[in-house]
Scaffold this motif. Structure first.
Motif, PDB file in Angstrom:
ATOM      1  N   GLN A  55     -83.124  84.976  39.593  1.00 43.10           N
ATOM      2  CA  GLN A  55     -82.390  83.918  40.293  1.00 43.10           C
ATOM      3  C   GLN A  55     -80.929  84.319  40.499  1.00 43.10           C
ATOM      4  O   GLN A  55     -80.383  84.168  41.598  1.00 43.10           O
ATOM      5  N   ILE A  56     -80.305  84.838  39.451  1.00 40.55           N
ATOM      6  CA  ILE A  56     -78.894  85.220  39.542  1.00 40.55           C
ATOM      7  C   ILE A  56     -78.688  86.292  40.597  1.00 40.55           C
ATOM      8  O   ILE A  56     -77.807  86.187  41.458  1.00 40.55           O
ATOM      9  N   GLN A  57     -79.514  87.338  40.556  1.00 43.69           N
ATOM     10  CA  GLN A  57     -79.285  88.432  41.499  1.00 43.69           C
ATOM     11  C   GLN A  57     -79.718  88.052  42.921  1.00 43.69           C
ATOM     12  O   GLN A  57     -79.096  88.507  43.893  1.00 43.69           O
ATOM     13  N   ALA A 358     -74.234  89.666  40.176  1.00 47.00           N
ATOM     14  CA  ALA A 358     -73.104  88.736  40.160  1.00 47.00           C
ATOM     15  C   ALA A 358     -73.391  87.547  41.058  1.00 47.00           C
ATOM     16  O   ALA A 358     -74.067  87.671  42.088  1.00 47.00           O
ATOM     17  N   ARG A 359     -72.892  86.388  40.653  1.00 46.27           N
ATOM     18  CA  ARG A 359     -72.969  85.184  41.481  1.00 46.27           C
ATOM     19  C   ARG A 359     -71.754  84.320  41.185  1.00 46.27           C
ATOM     20  O   ARG A 359     -71.131  84.440  40.129  1.00 46.27           O
ATOM     21  N   GLY A 360     -71.429  83.437  42.125  1.00 46.73           N
ATOM     22  CA  GLY A 360     -70.308  82.533  41.916  1.00 46.73           C
ATOM     23  C   GLY A 360     -69.555  82.276  43.208  1.00 46.73           C
ATOM     24  O   GLY A 360     -69.862  82.849  44.265  1.00 46.73           O
ATOM     25  N   GLN A 365     -73.356  85.523  49.036  1.00 53.05           N
ATOM     26  CA  GLN A 365     -74.712  85.166  48.639  1.00 53.05           C
ATOM     27  C   GLN A 365     -75.718  86.109  49.286  1.00 53.05           C
ATOM     28  O   GLN A 365     -75.526  86.580  50.405  1.00 53.05           O
ATOM     29  N   HIS A 366     -76.787  86.378  48.543  1.00 52.81           N
ATOM     30  CA  HIS A 366     -77.949  87.118  49.061  1.00 52.81           C
ATOM     31  C   HIS A 366     -77.554  88.490  49.612  1.00 52.81           C
ATOM     32  O   HIS A 366     -77.953  88.887  50.708  1.00 52.81           O
ATOM     33  N   ILE A 367     -76.775  89.241  48.824  1.00 52.25           N
ATOM     34  CA  ILE A 367     -76.338  90.577  49.221  1.00 52.25           C
ATOM     35  C   ILE A 367     -76.982  91.609  48.301  1.00 52.25           C
ATOM     36  O   ILE A 367     -76.946  91.470  47.080  1.00 52.25           O
TER      37      ILE A 367
END
Length: 432
Positions: A55-57, A358-360, A365-367
């Motif tokens: 989910q995070i990635q 990484a997320r935040g 997003q979605h890279i």
């Protein structure tokens, strides 16, 4: 002064003021949590179903081939490289345990403030943050209990321990953000490295600990959403991978060289390094070349791509590298037990690649990117926290990573846009 001029002046000053407020709000309020999971090999993500990590990635930044560690692919050296953006030969931590012949000191995980940082150029991210008035907490990260150039982070753990569970570390991190307004927290956890050593990278024990860690990260996401309104940049990474151990070489016990022919500053593990006593260099060098399936280097001829051999007071004059993975060296003169899994090998090997995701709010997003180097992480942290990087942190950069960032959106941004449009329309209506 005409009314038209007055109104124009008001419009211009409003736009400049709101632009200034928007810039401040989109940078200075950013928060960053970096979690390191020791020994988390990149391809574990493909071999195991890990819902939270997926989910995070998938929501943020993922890597196709993982993150490249520095050489040697060991824990303490790589955590210092991640934190400083420097190669090991530049920051000086070249092994988990080593002797500095200049300081006449033995340095390990628990070494504290004995002069192992004589070079003022070495500066971890938390010190860069402290120098620029950002509050940071560093939890169990290797060398976090050390002073750099007379500076320490706002909070740090003074003594390392493997007994603290990941959930407790996560809860402490959230508290620093929610109750004490910290901008940076970096935390280290010793798993799944321990299980990789004890049982090997393909064991059921690895699968079990990965599922448990994944569950703890689900707890993290719940707390971030509930208590921080999802307003937290999160990086999950590791220091290196893990490989099965199949062969143990003991150069002293196996009779290749005599311990009395070399000095005490010996490195072993995935490489073997010694300094012969005066007059013994050729004998020791030639005898080490008798070991099957290894390459023996003079230190000043060690391949430059490893960025390793300049730390001459901490590395022996001779370095032995295995030609194949799965080989491990021990300096013991009695039969040694060897772990089922190990690391420390060539940092280009697929089995040594680390994880990065990484997320935040400050990440796109979605890279998916192909890969990155762990010395880039320091610069990613500086970008997120709006810090001026240490000018000596030249091993990494974000030049090829600019597309992973996005500009933070917030209420000030929308207010700026809405009010500027209204005022400009009023001005046009009045002027014409």
């Amino acid at each position: 002064m005409t009314q038209r001029y007055v109104l124009l002046t008001i419009v211009i000053h409003w736009i400049l003021f709101m632009y200034h407020i928007e810039i401040i709000s989109s940078t200075d309020n950013s928060r960053l949590l970096i979690i390191s999971l020791d020994g988390f090999r990149h391809d574990y993500l493909k071999k195991h179903v890990l819902r939270t990590l997926n989910q995070i990635q998938n929501e943020g930044i993922k890597t196709k081939h993982g993150m490249e560690p520095t050489f040697v692919t060991m824990t303490m050296p790589n955590h210092v490289s991640i934190a400083t953006g420097m190669y090991q030969e530049d920051h000086g931590i070249i092994h988990n345990r080593f002797n500095d012949t200049k300081l006449k000191k033995f340095i390990t995980f628990n070494t504290k403030d004995i002069g192992q940082w004589p070079d003022h150029k070495v500066e971890p991210l938390w010190i860069t943050a402290a120098k620029q008035y950002k509050k940071s907490a560093v939890l169990y990260w290797p060398t976090s209990h050390n002073e750099f150039n007379g500076i320490r982070p706002s909070y740090y753990t003074s003594k390392y321990s493997d007994s603290v569970p990941l959930r407790e570390k996560i809860d402490d991190a959230i508290t620093f953000f929610s109750e004490f307004s910290f901008q940076l927290v970096m935390l280290y956890h010793f798993e799944p490295d321990k299980q990789g050593h004890d049982y090997g990278p393909n064991s059921n024990e690895i699968r079990e600990i990965l599922l448990r860690l994944d569950n703890e990260l689900a707890h993290l996401l719940k707390r971030v959403k509930k208590e921080l309104n999802d307003d937290l940049n999160i990086i999950i990474l590791s220091d290196h991978g893990m490989e099965e151990t199949k062969q143990l070489i003991q150069p002293f016990l196996d009779g290749y060289i005599d311990k009395s022919a070399v000095e005490d500053n010996i490195l072993d593990g995935a490489l073997f390094s010694v300094t012969p006593h005066l007059g013994y260099f050729k004998q020791v060098f030639d005898n080490l070349t008798r070991i099957p399936n290894v390459t023996v280097y003079k230190r000043d001829e060690f391949p430059e791509r490893y960025h390793y051999a300049k730390a001459i007071h901490r590395i022996g004059e001779i370095i032995v590298m295995p030609n194949n993975v799965n080989t491990f060296f021990s300096q013991k003169t009695v039969i040694a037990n060897v772990s089922k899994g190990n690391h420390g090998y060539d940092n280009k090997l697929p089995s040594m690649q680390a994880i990065f995701m990484a997320r935040g709010p400050d990440f796109q997003q979605h890279i998916e990117i192909d890969s990155l180097k762990n010395v880039d992480v320091y610069h990613i942290g500086c970008k997120i926290l709006n810090l001026k990087p240490n000018p000596y942190a030249t091993a990494g950069s974000i030049n090829n990573l600019t597309h992973i960032f996005r500009k933070r959106t917030n209420k000030c941004s929308q207010l700026f846009i809405d009010m500027s449009v209204v005022l400009f329309v009023l001005f046009l209506d009045f002027a014409f």
